[in-house]
Design an enzyme around this catalytic site. Structure first.
Site, PDB file in Angstrom:
ATOM      1  N   HIS A  14      -7.001   0.852  19.007  1.00  0.00           N
ATOM      2  CA  HIS A  14      -7.162   0.638  18.079  1.00  0.00           C
ATOM      3  C   HIS A  14      -8.185   2.393  17.449  1.00  0.00           C
ATOM      4  CE1 HIS A  14      -7.744  -0.459  13.648  1.00  0.00           C
ATOM      5  NE2 HIS A  14      -8.581  -0.270  13.103  1.00  0.00           N
ATOM      6  N   HIS A  16      -8.722   5.999  15.839  1.00  0.00           N
ATOM      7  CA  HIS A  16      -8.687   6.808  14.484  1.00  0.00           C
ATOM      8  C   HIS A  16      -9.138   8.352  15.243  1.00  0.00           C
ATOM      9  CE1 HIS A  16      -7.697   3.564  11.527  1.00  0.00           C
ATOM     10  NE2 HIS A  16      -8.384   2.981  12.317  1.00  0.00           N
ATOM     11  N   ASP A 133      -0.169   6.532  10.038  1.00  0.00           N
ATOM     12  CA  ASP A 133      -0.524   5.543   9.956  1.00  0.00           C
ATOM     13  C   ASP A 133      -0.668   6.101   7.611  1.00  0.00           C
ATOM     14  OD1 ASP A 133      -2.363   3.100  10.025  1.00  0.00           O
ATOM     15  OD2 ASP A 133      -3.822   4.318   8.935  1.00  0.00           O
ATOM     16  N   GLY A 166      -7.109   1.413   5.259  1.00  0.00           N
ATOM     17  CA  GLY A 166      -7.604   2.254   4.151  1.00  0.00           C
ATOM     18  C   GLY A 166      -8.259   0.370   3.647  1.00  0.00           C
ATOM     19  N   HIS A 193      -3.595  -2.736   9.608  1.00  0.00           N
ATOM     20  CA  HIS A 193      -4.932  -3.301   9.459  1.00  0.00           C
ATOM     21  C   HIS A 193      -4.974  -4.996   8.105  1.00  0.00           C
ATOM     22  CE1 HIS A 193      -6.429   1.155  10.824  1.00  0.00           C
ATOM     23  NE2 HIS A 193      -6.832   0.761  10.709  1.00  0.00           N
ATOM     24  N   GLU A 196      -9.955  -6.799   7.242  1.00  0.00           N
ATOM     25  CA  GLU A 196     -10.960  -6.032   7.550  1.00  0.00           C
ATOM     26  C   GLU A 196     -12.051  -6.439   6.384  1.00  0.00           C
ATOM     27  OE1 GLU A 196     -10.273  -2.636   7.981  1.00  0.00           O
ATOM     28  OE2 GLU A 196     -11.825  -1.759   8.961  1.00  0.00           O
ATOM     29  N   ASP A 282     -11.876   1.813  17.009  1.00  0.00           N
ATOM     30  CA  ASP A 282     -11.686   2.368  16.112  1.00  0.00           C
ATOM     31  C   ASP A 282     -12.239   3.593  15.519  1.00  0.00           C
ATOM     32  OD1 ASP A 282     -11.088   1.807  13.667  1.00  0.00           O
ATOM     33  OD2 ASP A 282     -12.550   0.056  12.593  1.00  0.00           O
TER      34      ASP A 282
HETATM   35 ZN   LIG Z   1      -9.092   1.488  12.222  1.00  0.00          ZN
END
Ligand SMILES: [Zn+2]
Length: 343
Positions: A14, A16, A133, A166, A193, A196, A282
């Site tokens: 995970h 980005h 994504d 998002g 996701h 979160e 992340d």
């Molecule tokens: Zn993430």
């Protein structure tokens, strides 16, 4: 600080690309383009990486993405990330690309992917794969373009999965049900996701509508004992079917203010309950962390060294890898990690 997990060969799932841009590189890219959004000092770039809340983090992520104006910017970001991963002894990573944001910026996907692929292929001893994504709050219609891109590019690059990220509160999982069903039929892996910045119900919705193999965060499952029970049944001990993995990113949850303090993180509770967990950073630059540091956080939360070793091993178990490759990685991990822990 020398994290005890540093010596283990690790997988990170995970992660980005846009969130891995360290302030110095962001400044370099900003200056190259004439500082279009006013980021003209290191202090300004560092200040961007402080957030009052999750919305503030999303705004910052958007602004970082807006600085990636041409394919070379993306390649530069990947170069920095790849070197950083190798420094941490990460040998396999699935990197999330916000293709939804690329479309939103009206940027062509092909030149960016070509530049990223050229850069990826220069890195020895580090295997990288891509997760395409989409952005929840942009809606299902534009997410269709992300799926189309994934189906096209997986013939040409290691695109292993699609995901959504998002704002969960403005982009419910139900919108993406048909898209995820088609992605699954096409043989793409699925992650999303969820839980979160929205509650346990958002995780239930992701499970019900998207049937993901992995959930990004799942933090707010902590609010619902029934959900923890469900995830435990589909957890690490389930011998009959693939578990539902949670990608746990402790520092992220605190920095985005989704959680007030690290000590409140449910990682130890989830672990004790038998949930299938992996650990990740992340957006490492945007949260001033890395995977080794996340293992230190896990230890600070009370996980024992052997728990952490299993957690690191889970990175390969949960990876979207072909089975023979997974087995080879696990053999390698076991040999190195058991040796370094003296067993
Ligand atoms: Zn993430």
């Amino acid at each position: 600080m020398q994290p005890f997990a540093a010596a283990w060969p690790k997988a990170e799932l995970h992660l980005h690309l846009e969130g891995s841009l360290v302030p110095a590189t962001l400044l370099e890219i900003s200056r190259r383009h004439g500082c279009p959004h006013g980021l003209d000092s290191l202090a300004a770039c560092q200040a961007l990486y402080q957030y009052q809340n999750f919305a503030g983090f999303l705004q910052a992520f958007k602004l970082v993405s807006q600085h990636l104006l041409d394919p070379e910017d993306y390649a530069l970001a990947l170069r920095g990330l790849a070197l950083e991963l190798k420094r941490q002894n990460v040998i396999y990573a699935e990197i999330t690309l916000s293709i939804g944001v690329l479309h939103w910026k009206k940027q062509e996907v092909a030149p960016v992917l070509e530049a990223l692929e050229a850069e990826r292929q220069t890195h020895q001893n580090l295997r990288l794969a891509w997760i395409f994504d989409a952005v929840r709050q942009f809606g299902a219609e534009v997410a269709e373009d992300v799926l189309s891109d994934a189906l096209y590019w997986r013939e040409r690059a290691p695109v292993v999965a699609i995901g959504i990220g998002g704002d969960e509160t403005r982009g419910p999982a139900a919108w993406f049900e048909a898209l995820y069903a088609r992605a699954a039929v096409a043989g793409l892996h699925l992650t999303a996701h969820a839980g979160e910045n929205a509650g346990a119900d958002s995780v239930w919705q992701a499970l019900r509508f998207l049937h993901p193999e992995r959930i990004g965060h799942g933090l707010r499952a902590m609010e619902d004992p029934d959900l923890i029970q469900y995830l435990a049944v589909h957890g690490a001990g389930n011998q009959t079917e693939s578990p539902i993995w949670l990608e746990i990113c402790p520092t992220s949850n605190v920095r985005t203010q989704c959680l007030a303090r690290l000590a409140d993180h449910p990682l130890p509770r989830f672990w004790q309950a038998g949930l299938a967990l992996t650990l990740a950073s992340d957006d490492p630059a945007m949260f001033e962390t890395d995977l080794n540091r996340e293992f230190s956080q896990a230890a600070a939360l009370g996980l024992l060294p052997e728990d952490c070793r299993q957690l690191a091993r889970n990175g390969f178990l949960a990876a979207f890898l072909p089975e023979p490759d997974r087995a080879a990685y696990l053999r390698h991990f076991d040999a190195v990690s058991l040796q370094s822990s003296g067993k």
